[in-house]
Scaffold this active site. Structure first.
Site, PDB file in Angstrom:
ATOM      1  N   GLU A   1       1.626  -8.592   9.590  1.00  0.00           N
ATOM      2  CA  GLU A   1       2.109  -7.500  10.599  1.00  0.00           C
ATOM      3  C   GLU A   1       1.504  -7.691  11.893  1.00  0.00           C
ATOM      4  OE1 GLU A   1      -0.060  -4.340  11.559  1.00  0.00           O
ATOM      5  OE2 GLU A   1      -1.792  -4.561  10.248  1.00  0.00           O
TER       6      GLU A   1
ATOM      7  N   HIS B   1      -7.148  -1.239   5.760  1.00  0.00           N
ATOM      8  CA  HIS B   1      -6.250  -0.458   6.146  1.00  0.00           C
ATOM      9  C   HIS B   1      -6.486   0.919   5.423  1.00  0.00           C
ATOM     10  CE1 HIS B   1      -2.488   0.584   8.034  1.00  0.00           C
ATOM     11  NE2 HIS B   1      -1.680   0.741   7.007  1.00  0.00           N
TER      12      HIS B   1
ATOM     13  N   ASP C   1      -0.065  -4.062   5.664  1.00  0.00           N
ATOM     14  CA  ASP C   1      -0.977  -3.799   7.017  1.00  0.00           C
ATOM     15  C   ASP C   1      -2.283  -4.280   6.674  1.00  0.00           C
ATOM     16  OD1 ASP C   1       1.499  -3.037   7.751  1.00  0.00           O
ATOM     17  OD2 ASP C   1       1.105  -0.717   7.900  1.00  0.00           O
TER      18      ASP C   1
ATOM     19  N   HIS D   1       0.736  -1.345   0.216  1.00  0.00           N
ATOM     20  CA  HIS D   1      -0.163  -0.128   0.070  1.00  0.00           C
ATOM     21  C   HIS D   1       0.825   1.218  -0.012  1.00  0.00           C
ATOM     22  CE1 HIS D   1       0.686  -0.600   4.324  1.00  0.00           C
ATOM     23  NE2 HIS D   1       0.499   0.512   4.442  1.00  0.00           N
TER      24      HIS D   1
ATOM     25  N   ASP E   1       6.053   4.010   4.814  1.00  0.00           N
ATOM     26  CA  ASP E   1       6.716   3.046   5.619  1.00  0.00           C
ATOM     27  C   ASP E   1       6.729   1.706   4.603  1.00  0.00           C
ATOM     28  OD1 ASP E   1       4.330   2.867   6.354  1.00  0.00           O
ATOM     29  OD2 ASP E   1       4.973   1.954   8.227  1.00  0.00           O
TER      30      ASP E   1
END
Lengths: 601, 974
Positions: free
Chosen positions: A203, A157, A178, A68, A72
């Site tokens: 995650e 997410h 995520d 995504h 990060d």
């Protein structure tokens, strides 16, 4: 045994700069390529020299997959592809592909223009990098090459977040990126089918948290904001430009509309408007409610939320401001925070996770005096609230995903080591599967037991069917006779005759012969006769023939009688049978060894 | 242009429903009975290839076959079947056999042998499956024949080992539909059974297929088992384990069916004890099943989730602590072992749990805990509803809310616990869910008392912009118990805020306060001085009596005062005056109070006006009195009728329960009175030209009677066939009167002949419709006419008119019998109020939308019957048919119409008023004869079953007071 190797370059027992290398079935895949919020030096990006010391990465990686658009998870992408050098395909979903360059550009601007860093990727590099991107659709199986295929699943997410299944032959790995198992105001919940991967890389940001119900949180949040506004205070909500911000916007927008509130809501501008545009476009990626109602009104067309100007921060009266970035480590949110920190009427609501070292993390841990640059200190008088709005799965959500996917092994990344340890224990106990949690640069190896597909010839199968029971029972293994031929990378199971024919070999007969000594005073033909009648009485249902040439044939087994030279009452029986009649032959030999019953004529 | 525009507007927004006059299927006598089968035979013989044959068969299947020729057809089909080589044709024949054996009156036992025979020789799997389906039909047609059943079951068992899933599916279905519990099957006829040995019963055979390789077969097996259950065969408890295993199947349809199966078993054996795997403890089966189904609430497929959530609601026997786990997300496994592990649970609580995510860093690692004790997921039940309520799909959320409501209604403690969750649901993003949770909360509100914070959340919803939500919430507040006086104050404040924000909620808010006051008199008492802003020393200004907010406060106080005699002492003078005023103007909101002031007993005389029974008695007596009138010309009869009508009208006003009945009687009597007046005149004997005036009044009377009868027939619900007959009877009388008058006034024979014929038809149709009622109509007009019928139909018009006149004048009054319940359909337009002086301005040629809000009571099928009429001052009128979605149903026999009508007109110089009213449309074709059954029939059904409507009379009855709206179409500026 084949192995799958997983090496996190980032996000191993850590949050930030997600970058995970997977070697599966001879393929190397990089999952995510992110940057770390907490550092401004080389530690910011994953250490690509782990892959190769010098030269480009293209020959070492088969593909790169971005889950995504959060920095990060994709922040180091232009650095990797353009500065280190990678020309292979980069996979991401359509919304990610649309929004990712905006964020990268923003990131570049802050680092280069504001902080004055050099040796950073340029706008052109971002563009070049995005040219290498291949977009993915949900549930679409994309063939990277002949053997490697990937498939994306919805992850919640943020808009466009995906979980990816990587498959080589019968080995597979699922990387979650995520994800969020509870739907929110704008996105649905993650979903995966029972794909039973060899490893599930998940995650574990909230490994030790089971959150209250979503509605409770929303209500609390609205109540806090409302109270503060009624007191006349200003509310600062630091967010990352995309993701939570949109959810909170929808929440506040509908609340404002319902309660008919007048206090202004601002959203710090810049990339937001562009990004909001994409939110309006990618309606199919949002939740049920927005998908159902967008025809009447697109929920992302806000009525009460206006663009923020820096001068507004000093305006009197209550207001709500969404400002970036979310961890108060730089930028507008930090500026506003400094301005408002001194007034106890004001409030800052941290809606998500804060990385260690950021101001957000400090104030959440109760620090009331902050050291700023230039040795000045800042008294924090305003109220600090924390509302877990991060759209990460909580412990229960992670467990739920494991149950949905039924992996054979588990691997945790993107979380703090101690918390991972806790969850690891739970997973191992609950599902009795192995759970790994490698640190950065550490390799976790999982041996797999892939099933080897073998083609079976139809004739053989039919013959087996005819022999055996009516239905093949999928639960029980069954033995069958056949010949396995390995030819040019393919395996084939055929009947032995066919194998002989295909390979051009002659069939060899294998016969067993054995001598049985028998005490019998009668003459040879009589003995043979006696044996014949004896066998006839014992073996019913078999064809037994007494041939004129002095032999007895039981099926294909030949029995001959000759007297021994020394003693005529000791007869020597000669039994001969072929390999196929092994069972019957050995039965006969033991039977005859016992001697003939005396009652025979 | 404007006219054109307007026309378009009406085209778009009003819907004209035209009922197509379907021709009654001409019923021809089928003399050529065998011809059907013969034709088929010829067709099939003619068919040269399979495609042709298939075509013939398809064609053949479109027409029904008479009972007598079924067997012949079956023979021919079978004959052809044996010859046919093409699979698709055989398949079609097999399906036709099934269809044919369903024919009413045909007993399919004669074809059982053949069907089984074909089954044995069939090779194609698809055809086999179809044949088994046919056998299933045959089997269900012959429920009384155990031998056939036994044979079919054996057949099914034999084919269970087929390799094609469809065949196995059908076999299982057959077993499910026909299998019996008490007859163990001797299964030695094929390998499968034999290998497992001798005698086995049907359930174990079916359950063997729970492990089939094909998910469709697994589903079919569970469905078959459920079918057995539905046929009241008790399912063995052993199945439970197998069903539970299927809950984790890979395929959603299997899981969904397994949820049902587990539920069925949990209802059958709730108290059995099952062991918990990996521990040595045991729990009740229903608890175990509850846990397992709860688990399914977080399934991957939303269909299964909906199924699971719904199912949970009906598991009422579950133990309370299991139930409560469904609302808790925390670690729950230890609860299950509570009996043995109290200490461990305590330790667990202190050592380390998951954090709630509400506070930062409350998940900071503490000392390592003993993970062996924490068993997180397998403890299924925990948090099921928490999950269900925040599910992605609103269908699941609604199902969860409904399940919560069912469970909460049976367990008070659970109701208490689920309150917070329901209140949270008020913030759901989908309105439907919000509404549902408000309704649910109302249903369980008898169990609970709201705390202040909960009330706060509940009341926050009052600001919702959706009217439905607000009204549902008002309804909820009517039934809510609160705990403190602060709650009352809070509620009052919020309601007043609501009133201020949405003035249209006035009635609803007042009603809400009425109940709030009468429920909590003691909590209101301390608030009274503050509410009425009285002061111990000073006089406060008298509040404005027309202020809705002040009225709201008074409603609250007065209703509380009803059961709190000390309260009136706190009232100031003007309060008493206002009481008197409100008691009169809003009598439904303000109760009678026993007020001490001024020595005046303000107790209203009306409240003592007696019970319903006495009113009923009075009604009956009035009717009896009327029935003494034998002859229409009896002296005093008219007066008696007049007085009775007056009495009944008054009774209707006083006793709302009997308003319908009283009104009905009064209207009926009025018809009689009119008829009487019209006939009584001496002038009938005079020559026609001399009594022109008389004729006019009589004609008017006849017309009026006709109208009234339509009202009687369609405006009242609860009529029985007998009353309808009575109504039709008087209508017939009116028609006779009309006929006579036509004969007298008009010259020329032709129109007279046709109207005579029409009248005769009317009589016939009356006779046909009310055959059952004729005995009750002894000595009546119709009765006499029917006697004279042969003569009437042969005689000349003039003679007929004479006979009619004589009969009409001689016939007595038909006595009215009252049915149990009669309700008059009523409508009240709440909005527009008609009070506004500001004209609604709009440009001519364009349209303006007028909001209409009305309540309808006792209207059957309002979606089709209720229309809005707009009457312009120039006499133009428009009838608008509202959309079906504009009708809501807040309660039984109550509907609410919230719609918009579009107005348009050419330019006016002055603003003027238009009238808006509601109409009830009727058509005598859909007559309310046997009203309940006929009206429930579907559209197409009723067409078929009712006789073709001859001379269907369509019309409308205005049934609401017209409301005037001031409008002003301005000329368009150019």
């Amino acid at each position: 045994m084949p192995e799958i190797k997983v090496t996190p370059l980032g996000a191993g027992q850590d949050v930030g700069r997600s970058c995970i290398l997977v070697s599966i079935g001879g393929k190397n895949i990089m999952l995510d390529c992110g940057m770390h919020m907490g550092y401004n030096d080389d530690r910011r990006f994953p250490d690509f020299s782990y892959i190769t010391q010098n030269g480009r990465l293209t020959e070492f990686l088969d593909c790169v997959i971005i889950s995504h658009f959060h920095l990060d998870h994709c922040g180091a992408l232009p650095f990797m592809s353009e500065m280190v050098g990678y020309d292979g395909p980069i996979y991401m979903t359509h919304p990610t592909k649309a929004i990712c360059p905006i964020l990268l550009e923003d990131f570049r601007k802050i680092t280069v223009d504001k902080k004055g860093e050099t040796n950073f990727f340029t706008s052109q590099m971002i563009k070049d990098c995005m040219k290498k991107v291949v977009p993915l659709n949900l549930h679409q199986t994309v063939q990277v090459d002949d053997e490697l295929e990937i498939k994306a699943y919805y992850a919640g997410h943020v808009l466009g977040a995906a979980m990816v299944q990587i498959k080589v032959g019968s080995e597979s790995v699922v990387y979650t990126g995520d994800y969020n198992m509870t739907p929110d105001r704008h996105l649905g919940a993650a979903w995966i089918d029972k794909c039973r991967p060899d490893i599930l890389i998940s995650e574990s940001t909230y490994a030790t948290t089971i959150r209250d119900s979503k509605r409770c949180r929303e209500r609390d949040f609205l109540k806090k904001v409302h109270e503060s506004i009624e007191r006349g205070g200003k509310v600062l909500i630091p967010v990352f430009a995309l993701g939570r911000a949109q959810e909170l916007c929808i929440l506040l927008e509908t609340f404002w509309e319902r309660m008919n509130l007048k206090a202004p809501i601002y959203f710090s501008t810049g990339l937001t408007e562009k990004a909001n545009h994409y939110y309006k476009l990618f309606i199919t990626w949002t939740n049920q409610k927005i998908r159902k109602t967008f025809v009447q009104r697109n929920m992302f067309e806000f009525k009460h939320i206006k663009a923020f100007d820096r001068s507004y921060a000093d305006n009197p009266g209550p207001m709500v401001v969404f400002a970036t970035p979310g961890m108060l480590h730089a930028g507008q949110s930090l500026q506003i925070f400094k301005k408002w920190a001194g007034n106890e009427k004001n409030m800052v609501i941290m809606p998500g996770y804060c990385v260690q070292g950021t101001i957000g993390h400090k104030i959440l841990n109760g620090q009331r005096k902050l050291e700023m640059e230039g040795r000045s200190t800042l008294d924090v008088k305003l109220q600090v609230e924390y509302m877990s709005f991060s759209a990460h799965a909580d412990a229960k959500g992670i467990m739920q995903l494991i149950r949905m996917a039924e992996p054979r092994n588990m691997l945790l990344v993107h979380g703090e080591a101690v918390k991972m340890e806790f969850l690891k224990g739970k997973i191992e106990q609950e599902f009795s599967i192995d759970c790994h949690m490698p640190a950065n640069g550490e390799t976790a190896t999982v041996t797999t037991n892939p099933s080897v597909p073998v083609d079976i010839s139809l004739n053989l199968l039919k013959r087996e069917m005819a022999l055996g029971g009516p239905l093949p029972d999928p639960k029980r293994p069954r033995t069958m006779h056949g010949t396995l031929i390995m030819k040019e990378n393919s395996l084939k199971l055929v009947s032995s005759e066919q194998a002989l024919k295909e390979l051009g070999l002659n069939e060899h007969q294998l016969r067993f012969t054995c001598r049985v000594q028998l005490q019998d005073p009668h003459s040879d033909p009589d003995t043979l006769n006696r044996i014949y009648t004896h066998l006839k009485s014992v073996l019913k249902g078999y064809t037994i023939q007494h041939l004129p040439d002095g032999t007895v044939m039981v099926e294909s087994i030949v029995i001959k009688v000759s007297s021994s030279a020394e003693d005529t009452s000791t007869k020597v029986l000669l039994l001969s049978w072929s390999y196929q009649d092994e069972d019957l032959g050995s039965f006969l030999s033991t039977l005859l060894k016992k001697g003939l019953p005396s009652g025979l004529c | 242009m404007a006219a054109h525009l307007k026309k378009r507007v009406y085209e778009e927004f009003s819907r004209v429903v035209q009922i197509p006059q379907e021709e009654a299927p001409a019923k021809k006598l089928r003399l050529s009975k065998p011809s059907k089968s013969a034709a088929l035979h010829i067709d099939l013989c003619k068919a040269t290839n399979s495609t042709d044959a298939l075509q013939y068969l398809l064609h053949f299947a479109r027409k029904p076959v008479e009972v007598e020729s079924v067997e012949g057809v079956v023979r021919i089909l079978l004959e052809h079947y044996y010859k046919e080589t093409d699979n698709s044709v055989r398949l079609k024949i097999a399906s036709l056999l099934g269809l044919l054996s369903k024919t009413q009156g045909f007993s399919p036992d004669c074809i059982v042998d053949d069907a089984i025979n074909t089954l044995n020789n069939e090779k194609s799997h698809q055809v086999l499956a179809q044949l088994l389906d046919t056998l299933l039909v045959i089997g269900t047609q012959l429920p009384e024949s155990p031998t056939v059943r036994q044979r079919l079951i054996e057949m099914a068992c034999k084919h269970l080992s087929d390799t094609y899933f469809g065949v196995r599916n059908k076999c299982l279905k057959l077993l499910g539909c026909l299998g019996m519990a008490d007859t163990p099957l001797n299964k030695d006829n094929d390998g499968l059974g034999a290998s497992l040995g001798g005698v086995r019963d049907i359930q174990s055979i079916i359950s063997d297929f729970f492990g089939d390789q094909d998910p469709r077969v697994r589903t079919a097996a569970i469905k078959a088992m459920l079918q057995l259950h539905e046929r009241r065969i008790k399912i063995h408890e052993i199945i439970y384990d197998q069903a539970c295993r299927l809950l984790s199947d890979d395929y959603e349809q299997v899981r969904s069916a397994a949820v049902q199966m587990v539920w069925v078993l949990s209802q059958l054996y709730p108290e059995s004890i099952v062991p918990i795997p990996s521990s040595n403890e045991e729990i009740r089966l229903v608890d175990d099943a509850f846990g397992k189904i709860s688990h399914m609430v977080s399934d991957g497929s939303w269909m299964v989730r909906v199924q699971a959530a719904k199912t949970l609601g009906s598991m009422l026997q579950v133990s309370p602590h299991f139930l409560e786990q469904t609302l808790d997300k925390k670690l729950m496994s230890d609860l299950r072992r509570k009996r043995t592990a109290h200490e461990r649970a305590k330790e667990l609580f202190t050592s380390g749990e998951f954090s709630s995510g509400r506070k930062w860093a409350d998940d900071a690692p503490k000392e390592k805990l003993d993970t062996n004790t924490v068993n997180l997921i397998a403890s299924g039940a925990c948090g099921a509803f928490v999950h269900g309520l925040e599910d992605e799909m609103f269908e699941v959320r609604i199902a969860a809310v409904e399940a919560l409501s069912q469970l909460a209604q049976s367990s008070a403690s659970f109701a208490e616990k689920c309150l917070d969750f329901l209140v949270d649901m008020f913030n759901d993003e989908i309105e439907e869910v919000r509404l549902q949770s408000i309704h649910v909360l109302r249903e369980i509100s008898t169990h609970i008392t709201l705390r202040e914070d909960q009330l706060d959340t509940v009341l926050a919803v009052l600001e919702d912009s959706s009217r439905d939500i607000r009204e549902a919430l008002h309804e909820l507040i009517c039934y809510t118990n609160v705990s403190t006086k602060d709650c009352i104050q809070l509620a009052l404040l919020e309601l007043l805020k609501n009133l201020n924000k949405y003035p249209t909620d006035r009635n609803s808010v007042w009603k809400c306060l009425k109940f709030l006051g009468s429920r909590h008199p003691t909590l209101v008492l301390p608030l009274v001085p503050e509410l009425l802003s009285t002061h111990p020393y000073f006089d406060t200004p008298e509040p404005d009596m027309d202020d809705p907010a002040y009225i709201a406060v008074l409603v609250l106080v007065f209703n509380a005062a009803k059961s709190c005699p000390t309260m009136p002492a706190l009232f100031s003078d003007h309060t008493f005056r206002h009481y008197a005023y409100l008691r009169d103007s809003l009598s439904h909101l303000v109760p009678p109070l026993r007020l001490p002031g001024n020595g005046l007993d303000l107790v209203d005389s009306r409240c003592g006006s007696g019970s319903v029974e006495s009113a009923q008695l009075f009604l009956q007596e009035s009717l009896n009195r009327v029935s003494t009138i034998q002859n229409l010309e009896a002296p005093g009869a008219q007066d008696l009728l007049n007085f009775t009508i007056r009495d009944l009208r008054r009774l209707g006003e006083l006793q709302t329960e009997l308003a319908g009945a009283a009104d009905f009687c009064a209207t009926y009597l009025r018809c009689q009175l009119l008829l009487m007046k019209a006939l009584q005149e001496k002038l009938w004997n005079m020559a026609v030209p001399l009594c022109l005036k008389q004729n006019v009044t009589a004609t008017a009377a006849a017309q009026q009677i006709l109208e009234e009868t339509y009202k009687l027939e369609f405006l009242y619900s609860g009529l029985e066939s007998r009353q309808v007959a009575t109504i039709h009877h008087i209508r017939l009388q009116a028609k006779a009167l009309q006929l006579i008058l036509t004969a007298r006034t008009r010259q020329g024979l032709d129109p007279l002949i046709s109207s005579c014929e029409k009248f005769l038809q009317d009589i016939e149709s009356f006779q046909r419709l009310f055959v059952a009622e004729l005995p009750h109509l002894q000595d009546s007009f119709v009765d006499k006419l029917l006697e004279l019928m042969p003569r009437l139909s042969s005689c000349k018009p003039v003679e007929m008119v004479k006979i009619l006149l004589a009969t009409l004048r001689l016939s007595g009054l038909l006595q009215l019998r009252l049915p149990e319940q009669i309700h008059r359909a009523t409508a009240t337009i709440i909005e527009p109020t008609g009070e506004s002086d500001n004209p609604l301005r709009f440009t001519t040629g364009l349209v303006v939308a007028l909001d209409i809000d009305a309540t309808l009571e006792h209207v059957q099928d309002p979606q089709n019957a209720v229309k809005v009429q707009v009457l312009y001052p120039d006499g133009q009128s428009h009838v608008i048919h509202p959309k079906p979605s504009d009708f809501r149903k807040p309660g039984p026999d109550r509907h609410r119409l919230i719609t918009q009508v579009y107005l348009s007109h050419t330019a006016w110089t002055e603003p003027s008023q238009i009238e808006v009213r509601l109409l009830l449309a009727y058509s005598s074709s859909s007559t309310s004869l046997s009203s309940s059954s006929a009206s429930k029939l579907g559209w197409s059904d009723s067409i078929d079953s009712l006789p073709p409507p001859e001379a269907a009379v369509e019309g409308t009855i205005p049934f609401s007071k017209p409301v005037k709206v001031y409008i002003m179409p301005k000329p368009a500026r150019r």
